[in-house]
Write a protein that holds these residues in place. Structure first.
Motif, short mmCIF file in Angstrom:
data_model
loop_
_atom_site.label_atom_id
_atom_site.label_comp_id
_atom_site.label_asym_id
_atom_site.label_seq_id
_atom_site.Cartn_x
_atom_site.Cartn_y
_atom_site.Cartn_z
N ASN A 188 0.66 -1.23 -0.10
CA ASN A 188 0.06 0.00 -0.10
C ASN A 188 0.91 1.23 0.14
O ASN A 188 1.76 1.33 0.67
N THR B 130 1.60 5.11 9.54
CA THR B 130 0.48 4.05 10.27
C THR B 130 -0.08 3.34 8.99
O THR B 130 -1.00 2.51 9.50
N ARG B 131 -0.17 3.80 7.70
CA ARG B 131 -1.02 3.22 6.96
C ARG B 131 -0.48 2.80 5.54
O ARG B 131 -1.09 2.11 4.79
N ALA B 132 0.88 3.06 5.37
CA ALA B 132 1.36 2.77 4.04
C ALA B 132 2.80 2.19 4.19
O ALA B 132 3.50 2.48 5.23
N ASP B 133 3.14 1.12 3.34
CA ASP B 133 4.46 0.42 3.50
C ASP B 133 5.18 1.50 2.45
O ASP B 133 6.50 1.24 2.53
N GLU C 288 1.04 5.78 -0.07
CA GLU C 288 0.87 7.15 0.33
C GLU C 288 1.52 8.04 -0.64
O GLU C 288 2.91 7.79 -0.64
N TYR D 94 -3.90 4.52 -1.54
CA TYR D 94 -5.36 4.73 -0.68
C TYR D 94 -5.42 6.23 -0.19
O TYR D 94 -6.51 6.72 0.23
N TYR D 95 -4.09 7.03 -0.28
CA TYR D 95 -4.18 8.55 0.16
C TYR D 95 -3.24 9.27 -0.48
O TYR D 95 -2.20 8.78 -0.74
N ARG E 35 9.73 -0.10 5.67
CA ARG E 35 8.99 0.89 4.64
C ARG E 35 10.09 1.30 3.80
O ARG E 35 11.33 1.52 3.89
#
Length: 427
Positions: free
Chosen positions: A2, A58-61, A4, A37-38, A144
């Protein structure tokens, strides 16, 4: 994986420039099977950028940054990321040499702040900038991937395609190959096209199908993943053939084709010459056509006759014709096409006249457009448009419709010698 995308620059928040980079990067990532996603936009502020990074973590690799790699004080992306990750910046010798050579070739003095552009994150993979000064970076840390790209699209796009994309592909695809094929349609709306291929969209796995609409055109991008390019091509071929079977009559080209490029191609292939008289489009038709290499053998010339006086004086259109029928009429469009064809001695003459908006013109409502095409000794053909967009959108759509009309007419008259010229409906 994922992702961003964080665009850095106060000018984006102020509306001074459009964030086209995010759209481009998202499209490229989708071809790799990476989810976006963002999209985040943050100004030139260290504290706010750090907060944006913390949220993205917190929400992306994969976190991709665009902008803020330049020489000025407000270019703070890599400094802020270095601070956040607890690392340092170091000079990349290749980038430094390229920057020094640029100023030497330009016979300009290099100021000290330009050296800042050669700084990169320690232990990163450097992404070479072949169209500017600041290199990009790719750094893996804390499970990441952080990717830094320059802001100008002319630098970012080739850097991503040729430097960054292969590195990402190697990480996410386990040796698999990703291939995409774009089918381009005109004369059919996005909703109608989607209905005709809805079951294919509902049941897609590999390959995937992504529809996209823009300025009266619709595209379908077919993307396949396989362990060889031959396998990927085979996967795409079956889906492509089924789509063409259903809506092939609206398909005019593939991949990077455009209506203007296909028009140029058929003109050049058949040794046809063309001239245009433009009113509401004010040279836009000729400008779009002139973007295609080799068009000089076909595009002989043209005139912009924006006013009634110009139509009389530059083209010799009779005053009584304009008085009886008006400038926004099929009669005027035909006269423009015929006169410009005669004036430049071409095989084809084009006439474009209308009311671009926002107000009407010559007792015709805004969005009324007449297109005339005269080919050889054939009877003139006309087409009327009733457009509802904004002024410049109407002008561009009128030009695109003209290209489609030319393709249709030349195909009907047996000039087709190339593939993917199958527009048969919607005109």
């Amino acid at each position: 994986m994922n992702a961003e995308i964080i665009a850095v620059g106060s000018e984006l928040l102020l509306g001074q420039i459009t964030n086209t980079n995010a759209r481009f990067i998202s499209g490229q990532l989708s071809e790799l099977g990476i989810n976006v996603y963002y999209h985040t936009v943050v100004g030139d502020n260290v504290d706010r950028l750090i907060k944006a990074i913390e949220v993205a973590e917190t929400r992306a690799d994969l976190i991709i940054f665009s902008g803020g790699l330049g020489p000025t004080k407000d270019d703070l992306t890599k400094e802020t990321i270095a601070q956040h990750l607890g690392t340092v910046l170091e000079i990349d010798n290749f980038a430094m040499q390229s920057i020094e050579e640029f100023f030497m070739l330009q016979n300009r003095i290099m100021t000290d702040n330009n050296r800042k552009q050669a700084l990169v994150l320690k232990d990163c993979e450097v992404l070479i900038n072949r169209h500017g000064m600041a290199p990009g970076m790719l750094l893996e840390k804390n499970n990441r991937i952080y990717m830094l790209l320059p802001g100008p699209p002319k630098e970012l796009e080739p850097m991503f395609q040729f430097e960054a994309k292969p590195k990402l592909a190697a990480r996410v695809n386990d040796g698999a190959q990703i291939m995409s094929h774009v089918l381009r349609f005109y004369g059919i709306g996005e909703a109608e096209l989607e209905v005709k291929v809805q079951d294919l969209l509902d049941n897609q796995t590999n390959p995937t199908i992504a529809p996209l609409a823009s300025d009266g055109e619709v595209t379908l991008r077919i993307t396949a993943k396989a362990y060889s390019l031959d396998q990927a091509e085979q996967l795409i071929a079956g889906t492509k053939d089924e789509i063409i079977r259903r809506v092939g009559q609206f398909m005019y080209g593939v991949n990077d084709d455009s209506l203007s490029s296909k028009t140029a191609e058929i003109l050049i292939e058949n040794d046809l010459t063309i001239a245009a008289a433009e009113s509401l489009t004010a040279g836009l038709f000729q400008s779009e056509l002139a973007e295609n290499p080799g068009i000089s053998q076909s595009l002989i010339g043209g005139v912009v006759t924006y006013t009634e006086q110009a139509k009389r004086e530059q083209l010799g259109i009779p005053a009584d014709l304009l008085e009886n029928y008006g400038v926004v009429s099929s009669q005027c469009a035909v006269a423009m096409a015929s006169k410009v064809k005669e004036k430049f001695g071409t095989d084809i003459g084009i006439g474009l006249t209308g009311a671009a908006g926002p107000e009407g013109h010559d007792n015709q409502p805004a969005g009324t457009v007449w297109i005339a095409v005269v080919i050889g000794d054939n009877e003139p053909r006309t087409y009327q448009l009733h457009l509802t967009g904004q002024r410049n959108t109407n002008r561009l759509r009128a030009v695109k419709r003209t290209f489609a009309f030319i393709i249709q007419l030349l195909t009907e008259q047996g000039y087709r010698k190339i593939q993917n010229l199958s527009i048969q409906s919607g005109l």
